[in-house]
Enzyme design. Structure first.
Site, mmCIF file in Angstrom:
data_model
loop_
_atom_site.group_PDB
_atom_site.id
_atom_site.type_symbol
_atom_site.label_atom_id
_atom_site.label_comp_id
_atom_site.label_asym_id
_atom_site.label_seq_id
_atom_site.Cartn_x
_atom_site.Cartn_y
_atom_site.Cartn_z
ATOM 1 N N THR A 30 48.238 41.123 50.955
ATOM 2 C CA THR A 30 47.459 42.162 51.623
ATOM 3 C C THR A 30 46.093 41.603 51.992
ATOM 4 O O THR A 30 45.525 40.811 51.237
ATOM 5 C CB THR A 30 47.286 43.362 50.677
ATOM 6 O OG1 THR A 30 48.585 43.893 50.374
ATOM 7 C CG2 THR A 30 46.449 44.468 51.313
ATOM 8 N N GLY A 31 45.579 42.038 53.129
ATOM 9 C CA GLY A 31 44.235 41.622 53.515
ATOM 10 C C GLY A 31 44.223 40.908 54.848
ATOM 11 O O GLY A 31 45.267 40.730 55.491
ATOM 12 N N LYS A 96 41.238 38.472 42.959
ATOM 13 C CA LYS A 96 41.831 39.213 44.073
ATOM 14 C C LYS A 96 41.604 40.706 43.857
ATOM 15 O O LYS A 96 41.254 41.130 42.778
ATOM 16 C CB LYS A 96 43.332 38.912 44.177
ATOM 17 C CG LYS A 96 43.621 37.472 44.578
ATOM 18 C CD LYS A 96 45.084 37.080 44.520
ATOM 19 C CE LYS A 96 46.004 38.029 45.245
ATOM 20 N NZ LYS A 96 45.589 38.277 46.648
ATOM 21 N N GLY A 98 39.942 42.723 46.425
ATOM 22 C CA GLY A 98 38.905 43.279 47.292
ATOM 23 C C GLY A 98 39.441 44.387 48.178
ATOM 24 O O GLY A 98 38.739 45.337 48.515
ATOM 25 N N GLY A 99 40.731 44.270 48.528
ATOM 26 C CA GLY A 99 41.372 45.305 49.341
ATOM 27 C C GLY A 99 42.032 46.395 48.506
ATOM 28 O O GLY A 99 42.557 47.367 49.040
ATOM 29 N N GLU A 105 50.113 43.252 44.192
ATOM 30 C CA GLU A 105 50.052 41.821 44.478
ATOM 31 C C GLU A 105 50.455 41.011 43.241
ATOM 32 O O GLU A 105 51.211 40.044 43.327
ATOM 33 C CB GLU A 105 48.628 41.424 44.913
ATOM 34 C CG GLU A 105 48.275 41.916 46.316
ATOM 35 C CD GLU A 105 46.819 41.734 46.679
ATOM 36 O OE1 GLU A 105 46.497 41.901 47.862
ATOM 37 O OE2 GLU A 105 45.997 41.427 45.789
ATOM 38 N N LYS A 123 35.980 30.658 50.390
ATOM 39 C CA LYS A 123 36.490 31.310 49.174
ATOM 40 C C LYS A 123 36.611 30.350 47.985
ATOM 41 O O LYS A 123 36.864 30.776 46.870
ATOM 42 C CB LYS A 123 37.876 31.930 49.445
ATOM 43 C CG LYS A 123 37.934 32.884 50.641
ATOM 44 C CD LYS A 123 37.177 34.156 50.379
ATOM 45 C CE LYS A 123 37.503 35.257 51.364
ATOM 46 N NZ LYS A 123 37.181 34.967 52.761
#
Length: 221
Positions: A30-31, A96, A98-99, A105, A123
């Site tokens: 995702t993202g 991980k 942030g979204g 995930e 990153k």
């Protein structure tokens, strides 16, 4: 002409396609970088059976490309999972979430034999922790979990107006010294009321495709 961040993300997404075996069901993250990967998958959709999505948003984008979205329960073990990261070290430990899709995930990553992380060079960090660490929490446990996080030296902040795909809240935690990510991941997950946290260290990435102005670099743990 200088490459934009989007150019770097697109380059690693294209490189990740080489890690997708023919006729497989692929795990998809995702993202923003994962979105570029989904767009690349769309170009080879006739070569894959389908995909397991780690969020409703990714599922919609996959379906928009005509890729069949399969539930993880039906798919079983996956050969590969491709996803981005908010921070990653050379040991391929990540932050991980942030979204906000960290739990799904982490589940899809756990069920996959190979985890390919795709991100741009911004990153890559020496020590995790500058990016606030997301923690998914059962709503009734919010203040209890927050107190436990403060006791660990963190400063938790509720992500306002956000609910995860699982119906939970997210506390974004700053101020944690993440010198031993594997140990901290376990400690945080043992706090009652925590669904999971955004440290991906017990199950790190197997391969990092890093977008740099000089091309895509491949790092392995």
């Amino acid at each position: 002409m200088a490459m934009t961040q989007d150019d770097l993300k697109r380059a690693v997404a294209q490189a990740a396609i080489a890690h997708v075996p023919a006729n497989c069901i692929v795990g998809v993250g995702t993202g923003s970088t994962a979105n570029f990967f989904i767009d690349e998958l769309g170009k080879i959709k006739h070569k894959i059976q389908g995909a397991v999505a780690s969020s409703e948003a990714s599922a919609k984008r996959l379906q928009g490309h005509g890729i069949e979205v399969v539930s993880l329960n039906d798919a079983g073990s996956l050969p590969v999972y491709v996803d981005g990261a908010d921070e990653i070290t050379r040991h391929l430990h990540m932050v991980k979430g942030g979204g906000g899709a960290l739990t799904r995930e982490k589940i899809v990553a756990a069920a996959s034999r190979k985890f390919v992380c795709v991100c741009d060079a911004s990153k890559l960090v020496d020590v995790l922790g500058k990016f606030p660490l997301p923690i998914e929490v059962i709503p009734m446990a919010r203040s209890y979990v927050a107190r436990q996080l403060v006791a660990l030296g963190g400063q938790p902040k509720l992500r306002e107006g956000f609910t995860t795909d699982n119906g939970n809240i997210i506390l974004d935690v700053q101020g944690l010294q993440i010198l031993n990510p594997v140990e901290l991941e376990t400690t945080l997950n043992n706090i009652t009321g925590v669904v999971t946290n955004g440290l991906f260290a017990r199950r790190p990435a197997d391969v990092l495709l890093l977008g740099t102005p000089d091309g895509v670099q491949t790092l392995t743990a």
